[in-house]
Scaffold this motif. Structure first.
Motif, short mmCIF file in Angstrom:
data_model
loop_
_atom_site.label_atom_id
_atom_site.label_comp_id
_atom_site.label_asym_id
_atom_site.label_seq_id
_atom_site.Cartn_x
_atom_site.Cartn_y
_atom_site.Cartn_z
N LYS A 83 0.82 -1.21 0.00
CA LYS A 83 0.00 0.00 0.00
C LYS A 83 0.86 1.26 0.00
CE LYS A 83 -4.33 -1.71 1.94
NZ LYS A 83 -5.35 -1.54 3.01
N SER A 84 2.05 1.18 0.57
CA SER A 84 2.95 2.34 0.57
C SER A 84 3.70 2.47 -0.74
CB SER A 84 3.95 2.23 1.73
OG SER A 84 3.29 2.16 2.97
N ASP A 85 4.02 1.34 -1.34
CA ASP A 85 4.76 1.35 -2.61
C ASP A 85 4.24 0.21 -3.47
OD1 ASP A 85 6.48 1.51 -4.72
OD2 ASP A 85 8.26 0.83 -3.62
N PRO A 86 3.25 0.47 -4.31
CA PRO A 86 2.69 -0.60 -5.15
C PRO A 86 3.71 -1.24 -6.08
CG PRO A 86 1.24 1.32 -5.13
CD PRO A 86 2.52 1.74 -4.48
N THR A 87 4.79 -0.52 -6.41
CA THR A 87 5.80 -1.11 -7.31
C THR A 87 6.68 -2.12 -6.60
OG1 THR A 87 7.51 0.58 -6.87
CG2 THR A 87 5.87 1.06 -8.58
N GLN A 88 6.68 -2.10 -5.24
CA GLN A 88 7.50 -3.04 -4.47
C GLN A 88 8.96 -2.98 -4.93
OE1 GLN A 88 5.75 -5.88 -1.91
NE2 GLN A 88 5.57 -3.66 -1.74
N THR A 89 9.51 -1.78 -4.99
CA THR A 89 10.89 -1.57 -5.43
C THR A 89 11.81 -1.44 -4.22
OG1 THR A 89 10.11 -0.41 -7.40
CG2 THR A 89 12.42 -0.10 -6.78
N PRO A 90 12.86 -2.24 -4.13
CA PRO A 90 13.80 -2.09 -3.01
C PRO A 90 14.44 -0.71 -3.01
CG PRO A 90 14.15 -4.18 -4.15
CD PRO A 90 13.22 -3.38 -5.00
N ARG A 91 14.61 -0.15 -1.82
CA ARG A 91 15.29 1.14 -1.70
C ARG A 91 16.27 1.10 -0.55
NH1 ARG A 91 12.12 4.52 1.96
NH2 ARG A 91 10.04 3.62 2.37
N GLU A 92 17.05 2.16 -0.45
CA GLU A 92 18.12 2.19 0.53
C GLU A 92 17.58 2.36 1.95
OE1 GLU A 92 20.94 1.35 -0.38
OE2 GLU A 92 20.92 1.74 -2.53
N VAL A 93 18.31 1.80 2.90
CA VAL A 93 17.99 2.00 4.31
C VAL A 93 18.58 3.35 4.70
CG1 VAL A 93 18.36 1.13 6.65
CG2 VAL A 93 17.93 -0.47 4.77
N ALA A 94 17.76 4.40 4.59
CA ALA A 94 18.27 5.76 4.79
C ALA A 94 17.20 6.72 5.28
CB ALA A 94 18.88 6.29 3.49
N THR A 95 16.03 6.21 5.69
CA THR A 95 14.93 7.06 6.13
C THR A 95 14.31 6.46 7.40
OG1 THR A 95 13.41 5.87 4.67
CG2 THR A 95 14.40 7.89 3.81
N PRO A 96 13.56 7.26 8.17
CA PRO A 96 13.01 6.76 9.43
C PRO A 96 12.19 5.48 9.30
CG PRO A 96 12.81 9.14 9.36
CD PRO A 96 13.32 8.71 8.01
N ASP A 97 11.37 5.36 8.24
CA ASP A 97 10.56 4.14 8.12
C ASP A 97 11.44 2.91 7.89
OD1 ASP A 97 11.20 5.15 5.58
OD2 ASP A 97 9.55 4.08 4.64
N THR A 98 12.54 3.09 7.18
CA THR A 98 13.45 1.94 6.96
C THR A 98 14.19 1.59 8.24
OG1 THR A 98 15.30 3.34 6.23
CG2 THR A 98 13.74 2.62 4.56
N TYR A 99 14.55 2.60 9.04
CA TYR A 99 15.23 2.31 10.31
C TYR A 99 14.32 1.52 11.23
CZ TYR A 99 18.16 6.22 8.71
OH TYR A 99 18.97 7.06 7.99
N GLY A 100 13.02 1.90 11.26
CA GLY A 100 12.09 1.19 12.13
C GLY A 100 11.95 -0.27 11.75
N ALA A 101 11.89 -0.55 10.46
CA ALA A 101 11.77 -1.95 10.01
C ALA A 101 13.03 -2.74 10.34
CB ALA A 101 11.50 -1.98 8.51
N GLU A 102 14.19 -2.12 10.12
CA GLU A 102 15.44 -2.84 10.38
C GLU A 102 15.60 -3.14 11.87
OE1 GLU A 102 17.55 -4.04 8.08
OE2 GLU A 102 16.13 -3.28 6.59
N SER A 103 15.11 -2.25 12.73
CA SER A 103 15.25 -2.50 14.17
C SER A 103 14.50 -3.75 14.59
CB SER A 103 14.73 -1.29 14.95
OG SER A 103 13.31 -1.18 14.85
#
Length: 650
Positions: free
Chosen positions: A469-489
């Motif tokens: 729902k956030s990214d319908p293309t399902q494209t991998p992106r860099e771990v460099a933003t708050p939402d990515t940090y939360g998932a990695e934690s």
């Protein structure tokens, strides 16, 4: 894309001239469209064979023609089915012959004699993430659809003209192939096909039979490899797309002794169209260069007590001059880092060797690197921390604790590319998990990316794929933003299981989100995809409860396979979950093609189904099913999809 192309008129001589003039383009067309089965070496040779046999058979003598590759000319008959030109266009005639040869698969490879190459394996230089995405997409297509895409994208032809070329080859299913190719063209930029990843005329080489040849006369072997290297540089490179200055230097030097290291200029990466280990400059701390000779000797002699070969890395000494990437003294040891175009070799000579810190040579795969995977290398790891050597295109380095997503990153001190001792991941537990955050200079893109140390020579590139729902293309992106940090934690505590496996990159893919029953919040389903430098990979499905502090639960694993990769995008996972009122639910979540969920008994028989409008379902389990029922996904095709080796959580 084919501007400024000569268009000679018909006639045998004009066809031969057009073949020489456009040879590399014809080979590229064949290479891209050939079936992906087998290895790249075989596809390279088959592509050259098809291009060389694209002329008419008229006038060929009994010994066969002399092809444009001279010494690599092919024996035997040429293709005799190439179309006669309708408009006097020699290049179009040759292109139609290549199209015919690829699509009429009875001609390949059984009756198509390929060029002969002994003792070496050939493969293109490799590309970045865009190239990998296109290659993965092409692997799922039929040969006809692959050829349609190549003609649309690489040749910039109109749809009607492409359909005519395919029909001229006598294949079926042209409309469906055209539809598939046009959809792929809309998803991927056409110019990516011009990349070195798809150039079968500019090649890396790798030995195929080192152990046997080492038992033969050394002098004859070296002379033969040197002569063949010259032939490959001059002959196979005809009409190629070119290479970087570093690649050219390596190819030219390959005719000399293997012990003649080369040093790349500091500014090579700034002129190169490709950023990888091949354009890293030589860096040092002013120490004696004698250590470089020791490292080369260790790589050549291959002492079992010193050599540690990484997964998929070719055995044997370097067969061409190596790049010296680092030479110096760090934290109580002399360290030398070498690169031979396909492998990295890190030589460590401690001042006082011990069982825990011995003299060792770590050799790992490093081919097909890109700006991120070639972004940093671990030179030395001690109790004090990791000392990284970063790529010349990195202009900023900081350290972030993945377990504390809200904490700011701490800047790292970098001197001549080498960091100060930064925290390394713990040997046990996951109270913290440090990762490097690297910023690329604006001249190389200006992006920020993250790497972590999983116990190898190279760092592991971290990626994140947002929920549908956030990214319908399902494209991998860099771990460099708050939402990515939360998932990695949430998933960092499962990274220790991947240590020591020479992992190139990890993608944390949030493939589904599910509202829990009884309004208990929104849970997430993650697939942790780990791709190794060797080409293999693993996958782990994880259930993330709504609370950001709750740990992830591993629900399934695949030790070696394609699940969650570009070639395995149909995924389903399951977990048992107990609601506050005591009810036991079987939670099932899948990717976009999962439209129903099912509950099966231990024998695999489906006992219950439920709709999955958002690709998720929660089924109440009662009786024996509460302990023995397992989940399945029902695809929109009607097929069943089983979870990875399940570890249902309670």
């Amino acid at each position: 894309m084919l501007d400024d192309r000569d268009r000679p008129a018909g006639g045998r001589e004009d066809l031969e001239a057009a073949l020489v003039l456009h040879y590399s383009r014809l080979v590229r067309i064949a290479y891209l469209a050939l079936p992906p089965e087998g290895d790249r070496h075989g596809r390279v040779l088959a592509a050259h064979a098809i291009a060389q046999r694209s002329l008419s058979g008229r006038g060929a003598g009994p010994a066969g023609p002399v092809g444009p590759l001279g010494l690599l000319a092919l024996p035997g008959r040429w293709l005799r089915r190439s179309s006669r030109p309708a408009d006097g266009d020699s290049y179009a005639t040759l292109r139609q012959a290549v199209v015919n040869a690829v699509l009429r698969r009875t001609w390949w490879p059984r009756s198509l004699h390929q060029p002969y190459v002994w003792g070496l394996r050939l493969f293109p230089l490799g590309g970045g993430s865009q190239e990998l995405a296109v290659d993965a997409a092409l692997r799922g297509l039929s040969v006809t659809a692959r050829m349609a895409y190549v003609l649309l994208a690489l040749e910039d032809l109109g749809a009607d003209e492409v359909a005519g070329l395919l029909s001229g080859a006598g294949v079926r299913g042209v409309p469906a192939a055209m539809e598939t190719a046009q959809r792929l063209l809309a998803e991927h930029p056409a110019d990516v096909l011009e990349s070195s990843e798809f150039d079968p005329c500019t090649l890396h080489t790798r030995p195929a039979d080192v152990s046997r040849r080492r038992r033969q006369a050394r002098g004859a072997a070296v002379a033969g490899v040197a002569a063949l290297a010259v032939v490959l540089a001059v002959v196979i490179g005809v009409g190629g797309s070119g290479s970087t200055g570093a690649d050219a230097a390596a190819n030219a030097a390959s005719t000399g002794p293997a012990h003649a290291p080369i040093q790349v200029d500091d500014s090579a990466w700034q002129q190169s169209p490709r950023l990888d280990f091949g354009v890293w400059p030589a860096r040092d701390d002013g120490s004696s260069s004698a250590a470089v000779g020791q490292a080369l000797d260790a790589w050549t002699t291959q002492r079992p007590d010193v050599l540690k070969l990484g997964p998929g890395a070719a055995a044997g000494p370097p067969l061409q001059p190596v790049h010296v990437l680092w030479n110096g003294h760090l934290d109580g040891a002399t360290v030398v880092l070498l690169f031979d175009s396909t492998r990295l070799a890190r030589y460590t000579l401690p001042d006082a060797p011990t069982a825990d810190d011995p003299v060792r040579l770590d050799v790992v795969r490093a081919d097909d690197s890109d700006p991120a995977s070639a972004g940093a290398v671990v030179l030395r790891s001690t109790d004090a921390g990791d000392r990284w050597l970063v790529a010349p295109w990195v202009d900023g380095v900081s350290v972030r604790d993945l377990r504390i997503p809200a904490a700011a990153a701490s800047p790292a001190t970098v001197s001549d590319g080498v960091t100060n001792a930064v925290p390394s991941p713990p040997t046990s537990g996951c109270g913290s998990w440090p990762a490097l955050q690297l910023h690329v200079s604006t001249t190389a893109g200006g992006q920020t990316f993250a790497m972590t140390d999983l116990g190898g020579v190279t760092g592991t590139h971290l990626l994140y794929t947002a929920p549908p729902k956030s990214d319908p293309t399902q494209t991998p992106r860099e771990v460099a933003t708050p939402d990515t940090y939360g998932a990695e934690s949430r998933v960092a505590c499962n990274l220790p299981a991947l240590q020591g496996q020479d992992v190139k990159q990890i993608d944390t893919w949030v493939f589904a989100q599910q509202p829990l029953p009884e309004s208990q919040g929104l849970a997430s389903w993650v697939c942790l995809r780990a791709d190794q430098w060797s080409g293999s990979g693993s996958a782990t499905s994880e259930f993330l409860p709504p609370s950001a502090q709750a740990p992830a639960t591993v629900t399934g694993t695949e030790a070696n396979g394609r699940t969650c990769s570009a070639l395995g995008q149909n995924v389903v996972a399951q977990a048992r979950w107990r609601a506050p009122d005591g009810k036991v639910y079987l939670l099932v979540a899948g990717t976009r093609h999962v439209v129903k969920a099912a509950v099966a008994d231990p024998a695999g028989n489906v006992r219950q189904t439920a709709a999955a409008p958002e690709h998720t379902a929660a089924v109440v389990l009662t009786g024996a099913a509460a302990t023995t029922g397992s989940g399945l996904g029902i695809l929109d095709t009607g097929g069943q999809l089983r979870p990875m080796d399940s570890q249902p959580g309670g």
